[in-house]
Design a protein around this motif. Structure first.
Motif, PDB file in Angstrom:
ATOM      1  N   CYS A   1       0.834  -1.212   0.000  1.00 17.15           N
ATOM      2  CA  CYS A   1       0.000   0.000   0.000  1.00 17.15           C
ATOM      3  C   CYS A   1       0.860   1.250   0.000  1.00 17.15           C
ATOM      4  CB  CYS A   1      -0.928  -0.002   1.219  1.00 17.15           C
ATOM      5  SG  CYS A   1      -2.248  -1.227   1.142  1.00 17.15           S
ATOM      6  N   ASP A   2       1.985   1.202   0.756  1.00 15.96           N
ATOM      7  CA  ASP A   2       2.922   2.322   0.769  1.00 15.96           C
ATOM      8  C   ASP A   2       3.517   2.552  -0.619  1.00 15.96           C
ATOM      9  OD1 ASP A   2       2.655   2.897   3.512  1.00 15.96           O
ATOM     10  OD2 ASP A   2       4.056   1.301   4.029  1.00 15.96           O
ATOM     11  N   VAL A   3       3.773   1.463  -1.341  1.00 13.48           N
ATOM     12  CA  VAL A   3       4.339   1.566  -2.689  1.00 13.48           C
ATOM     13  C   VAL A   3       3.401   2.345  -3.601  1.00 13.48           C
ATOM     14  CG1 VAL A   3       5.052   0.268  -4.747  1.00 13.48           C
ATOM     15  CG2 VAL A   3       5.665  -0.571  -2.470  1.00 13.48           C
ATOM     16  N   PHE A   4       2.108   1.984  -3.577  1.00 17.35           N
ATOM     17  CA  PHE A   4       1.133   2.657  -4.439  1.00 17.35           C
ATOM     18  C   PHE A   4       0.932   4.113  -4.020  1.00 17.35           C
ATOM     19  CE2 PHE A   4      -0.342  -1.848  -4.811  1.00 17.35           C
ATOM     20  CZ  PHE A   4      -0.035  -2.000  -6.155  1.00 17.35           C
ATOM     21  N   THR A   5       0.894   4.344  -2.700  1.00 16.49           N
ATOM     22  CA  THR A   5       0.704   5.710  -2.206  1.00 16.49           C
ATOM     23  C   THR A   5       1.891   6.593  -2.568  1.00 16.49           C
ATOM     24  OG1 THR A   5      -0.624   4.917  -0.346  1.00 16.49           O
ATOM     25  CG2 THR A   5       0.302   7.123  -0.162  1.00 16.49           C
ATOM     26  N   GLU A   6       3.100   6.043  -2.374  1.00 17.02           N
ATOM     27  CA  GLU A   6       4.293   6.828  -2.675  1.00 17.02           C
ATOM     28  C   GLU A   6       4.397   7.125  -4.169  1.00 17.02           C
ATOM     29  OE1 GLU A   6       9.024   6.777  -1.580  1.00 17.02           O
ATOM     30  OE2 GLU A   6       8.213   5.314  -2.975  1.00 17.02           O
ATOM     31  N   TYR A   7       3.907   6.226  -4.991  1.00 13.60           N
ATOM     32  CA  TYR A   7       3.946   6.461  -6.434  1.00 13.60           C
ATOM     33  C   TYR A   7       3.207   7.747  -6.784  1.00 13.60           C
ATOM     34  CZ  TYR A   7       2.887   6.106 -11.389  1.00 13.60           C
ATOM     35  OH  TYR A   7       2.747   6.389 -12.728  1.00 13.60           O
ATOM     36  N   ASP A   8       2.025   7.931  -6.193  1.00 18.51           N
ATOM     37  CA  ASP A   8       1.257   9.160  -6.452  1.00 18.51           C
ATOM     38  C   ASP A   8       2.028  10.385  -5.980  1.00 18.51           C
ATOM     39  OD1 ASP A   8      -0.844   7.719  -7.519  1.00 18.51           O
ATOM     40  OD2 ASP A   8      -1.852   7.481  -5.594  1.00 18.51           O
ATOM     41  N   HIS A   9       2.684  10.265  -4.825  1.00 16.49           N
ATOM     42  CA  HIS A   9       3.485  11.374  -4.308  1.00 16.49           C
ATOM     43  C   HIS A   9       4.682  11.655  -5.214  1.00 16.49           C
ATOM     44  CE1 HIS A   9       1.829  10.346  -0.046  1.00 16.49           C
ATOM     45  NE2 HIS A   9       0.982  11.073  -0.748  1.00 16.49           N
ATOM     46  N   ASN A  10       5.302  10.582  -5.712  1.00 12.92           N
ATOM     47  CA  ASN A  10       6.449  10.754  -6.602  1.00 12.92           C
ATOM     48  C   ASN A  10       6.065  11.497  -7.879  1.00 12.92           C
ATOM     49  OD1 ASN A  10       8.232   9.436  -4.889  1.00 12.92           O
ATOM     50  ND2 ASN A  10       7.940   7.449  -5.862  1.00 12.92           N
ATOM     51  N   VAL A  11       4.890  11.182  -8.407  1.00 12.00           N
ATOM     52  CA  VAL A  11       4.408  11.856  -9.615  1.00 12.00           C
ATOM     53  C   VAL A  11       4.261  13.356  -9.360  1.00 12.00           C
ATOM     54  CG1 VAL A  11       2.467  12.096 -11.207  1.00 12.00           C
ATOM     55  CG2 VAL A  11       3.267   9.819 -10.546  1.00 12.00           C
ATOM     56  N   ALA A  12       3.675  13.694  -8.198  1.00 11.14           N
ATOM     57  CA  ALA A  12       3.491  15.112  -7.862  1.00 11.14           C
ATOM     58  C   ALA A  12       4.834  15.801  -7.626  1.00 11.14           C
ATOM     59  CB  ALA A  12       2.604  15.235  -6.627  1.00 11.14           C
ATOM     60  N   LEU A  13       5.730  15.133  -6.918  1.00 14.44           N
ATOM     61  CA  LEU A  13       7.026  15.740  -6.577  1.00 14.44           C
ATOM     62  C   LEU A  13       7.956  15.851  -7.779  1.00 14.44           C
ATOM     63  CD1 LEU A  13       7.636  14.023  -3.120  1.00 14.44           C
ATOM     64  CD2 LEU A  13       7.178  16.443  -3.524  1.00 14.44           C
ATOM     65  N   SER A  14       7.734  15.013  -8.788  1.00 16.92           N
ATOM     66  CA  SER A  14       8.551  15.127 -10.003  1.00 16.92           C
ATOM     67  C   SER A  14       8.303  16.452 -10.721  1.00 16.92           C
ATOM     68  CB  SER A  14       8.250  13.960 -10.950  1.00 16.92           C
ATOM     69  OG  SER A  14       6.920  14.044 -11.448  1.00 16.92           O
ATOM     70  N   ASP A  15       7.178  17.093 -10.366  1.00 14.63           N
ATOM     71  CA  ASP A  15       6.828  18.394 -10.948  1.00 14.63           C
ATOM     72  C   ASP A  15       7.192  19.541 -10.001  1.00 14.63           C
ATOM     73  OD1 ASP A  15       5.802  19.960 -13.026  1.00 14.63           O
ATOM     74  OD2 ASP A  15       3.806  20.053 -12.116  1.00 14.63           O
ATOM     75  N   CYS A  16       8.051  19.244  -9.026  1.00 11.41           N
ATOM     76  CA  CYS A  16       8.462  20.256  -8.034  1.00 11.41           C
ATOM     77  C   CYS A  16       9.965  20.496  -8.084  1.00 11.41           C
ATOM     78  CB  CYS A  16       8.066  19.814  -6.621  1.00 11.41           C
ATOM     79  SG  CYS A  16       6.300  19.611  -6.346  1.00 11.41           S
ATOM     80  N   ALA A  17      10.527  20.458  -9.276  1.00  7.92           N
ATOM     81  CA  ALA A  17      11.991  20.554  -9.409  1.00  7.92           C
ATOM     82  C   ALA A  17      12.546  21.832  -8.790  1.00  7.92           C
ATOM     83  CB  ALA A  17      12.378  20.462 -10.883  1.00  7.92           C
ATOM     84  N   ALA A  18      11.882  22.965  -9.037  1.00  6.19           N
ATOM     85  CA  ALA A  18      12.384  24.246  -8.520  1.00  6.19           C
ATOM     86  C   ALA A  18      12.342  24.280  -6.990  1.00  6.19           C
ATOM     87  CB  ALA A  18      11.559  25.399  -9.086  1.00  6.19           C
ATOM     88  N   ALA A  19      11.260  23.774  -6.414  1.00  6.36           N
ATOM     89  CA  ALA A  19      11.124  23.764  -4.955  1.00  6.36           C
ATOM     90  C   ALA A  19      12.127  22.809  -4.315  1.00  6.36           C
ATOM     91  CB  ALA A  19       9.701  23.392  -4.556  1.00  6.36           C
ATOM     92  N   ARG A  20      12.336  21.645  -4.942  1.00 10.04           N
ATOM     93  CA  ARG A  20      13.302  20.698  -4.400  1.00 10.04           C
ATOM     94  C   ARG A  20      14.726  21.256  -4.496  1.00 10.04           C
ATOM     95  NH1 ARG A  20      13.802  16.540  -7.295  1.00 10.04           N
ATOM     96  NH2 ARG A  20      12.354  16.958  -9.006  1.00 10.04           N
ATOM     97  N   ALA A  21      15.011  21.956  -5.587  1.00 13.62           N
ATOM     98  CA  ALA A  21      16.323  22.602  -5.730  1.00 13.62           C
ATOM     99  C   ALA A  21      16.498  23.690  -4.679  1.00 13.62           C
ATOM    100  CB  ALA A  21      16.466  23.179  -7.128  1.00 13.62           C
ATOM    101  N   LEU A  22      15.422  24.435  -4.405  1.00  9.46           N
ATOM    102  CA  LEU A  22      15.477  25.497  -3.394  1.00  9.46           C
ATOM    103  C   LEU A  22      15.791  24.929  -2.022  1.00  9.46           C
ATOM    104  CD1 LEU A  22      15.112  28.435  -2.523  1.00  9.46           C
ATOM    105  CD2 LEU A  22      12.635  28.044  -2.435  1.00  9.46           C
ATOM    106  N   LEU A  23      15.235  23.773  -1.691  1.00  8.60           N
ATOM    107  CA  LEU A  23      15.523  23.127  -0.408  1.00  8.60           C
ATOM    108  C   LEU A  23      17.018  22.816  -0.286  1.00  8.60           C
ATOM    109  CD1 LEU A  23      12.552  20.584  -0.137  1.00  8.60           C
ATOM    110  CD2 LEU A  23      12.874  22.641   1.249  1.00  8.60           C
ATOM    111  N   CYS A  24      17.573  22.211  -1.326  1.00 10.30           N
ATOM    112  CA  CYS A  24      18.994  21.833  -1.304  1.00 10.30           C
ATOM    113  C   CYS A  24      19.897  23.066  -1.268  1.00 10.30           C
ATOM    114  CB  CYS A  24      19.332  20.983  -2.527  1.00 10.30           C
ATOM    115  SG  CYS A  24      18.492  19.386  -2.568  1.00 10.30           S
ATOM    116  N   GLU A  25      19.578  24.066  -2.062  1.00  9.55           N
ATOM    117  CA  GLU A  25      20.388  25.283  -2.102  1.00  9.55           C
ATOM    118  C   GLU A  25      20.327  26.035  -0.776  1.00  9.55           C
ATOM    119  OE1 GLU A  25      19.529  25.873  -6.891  1.00  9.55           O
ATOM    120  OE2 GLU A  25      18.516  27.133  -5.415  1.00  9.55           O
TER     121      GLU A  25
END
Length: 329
Positions: A179-203
């Motif tokens: 169930c975690d696998v399927f749930t995380e998949y949906d989250h991964n799809v959304a987060l793949s569209d958050c490149a700028a925000a994820r880069a901002l976190l690292c920077e």
């Protein structure tokens, strides 16, 4: 027919969540990791992998990529699948293999959020050491008040991270399930569209750590009994007296990144601003601002402060400030 189209992958339930997580990280990791699939498909062999394969059987691997070598490599992969199948509990949600994703979009984003927050909390603790060296130079710029108004408390940021629905409770020692696998998949799809925000976190994390190092060095110089050069003294005083403003700016851009990610995960488009419009613009502006601010902070205080002053006047930033005020009140 509709039921067949929407039926979940039974293979995932068969092997168990932990096994699937490990296989995904090994063969199709999106954020770092071994990513064996890409290495095989594109021939991106690391030298140490090639050496290990050759050392197994010199005759079997005279050259990486030949037919015999490829066959032997596939045999090794098959053995891995058998091993994963063995440690999985067939037909159950739990797996004997205790593993959760480490290189997915979700896992890497959670790690980046917590790393940035930890660095910010560390800076907050160092700030108290700097209080004894505050001097009138800090009052030269009235525009500093604009920067201080950006401040978001670390406790609020921590609560915000913990309340994100894709952050699993670490206090609960639970196995990674299908169930975690399927749930995380949906989250991964959304987060793949958050490149700028994820880069901002690292920077943000990197820049906070960099400033922390400079601040500690400056405090050491000021606390030292030995005499330091006037220019070096002024630089140290400048860094120390900007600790409150630096903390405020980095806490705000961290909040902006979290706000964007949270909105993307929830699929929320009915906010006071457009997620892919105003909020995305705020994230992009934040990246530019902290880059300019951190670059000129040690050498050109006027330029550094001006960059934040202009940043805080932007329409997108004002929308995020309004959101922060609404959540805090």
């Amino acid at each position: 027919q509709d039921e067949q189209l929407t039926k979940k992958n039974s293979f995932i339930e068969y092997l168990g969540g932990g096994t699937i997580a490990l296989l995904t990280d090994l063969f199709a990791s999106s954020c770092g990791g071994p990513n064996v699939r890409a290495a095989l498909a594109h021939g991106n062999w690391q030298s140490y992998i090639e050496e290990d394969l050759i050392s197994m059987d010199v005759d079997a691997f005279p050259r990486i990529g030949n037919k015999k070598g490829t066959t032997e490599l596939w045999n090794i992969v098959q053995v891995l699948f058998v091993a994963f199948k063995t440690v999985a509990t067939t037909g159950k949600e739990t797996s004997l293999l205790s593993y959760s994703p480490q290189f997915s979009y979700t896992a890497s984003t959670i790690r980046s959020m917590k790393d940035a927050l930890h660095s910010l909390e560390h800076l907050d603790s160092v700030r108290m050491e700097a209080d004894q060296f505050l001097c009138p130079i800090a009052n030269k710029h009235s525009s500093r008040r604009d920067i201080l108004d950006l401040r978001v408390s670390t406790s609020f940021l921590r609560d915000l991270i913990n309340n994100l629905n894709f952050v699993k409770n670490e206090s609960q020692d639970m196995a990674w399930t299908s169930c975690d696998v399927f749930t995380e998949y949906d989250h991964n799809v959304a987060l793949s569209d958050c490149a700028a925000a994820r880069a901002l976190l690292c920077e943000t994390d990197e820049l906070i750590k960099s400033y922390n190092n400079m601040l500690r060095e400056a405090l050491h110089e000021l606390e030292s009994d030995s005499t330091i050069a006037t220019r070096q003294y002024r630089r140290a005083i400048r860094l120390v007296n900007m600790v409150e403003e630096t903390l405020s700016l980095y806490s705000f851009v961290l909040f902006a990144a979290l706000l964007f990610i949270d909105a993307k995960i929830k699929g929320n488009t009915n906010e006071i601003f457009d997620v892919d419009g105003v909020l995305l613009q705020a994230v992009k502006r934040s990246r530019m601002c902290i880059s300019t601010f951190s670059t000129f902070l040690p050498t050109n205080l006027e330029r550094s402060i001006k960059s934040v002053q202009m940043f805080s006047r932007g329409k997108a930033i004002k929308a995020v400030i309004k959101k922060a005020e609404d959540l805090l009140n």
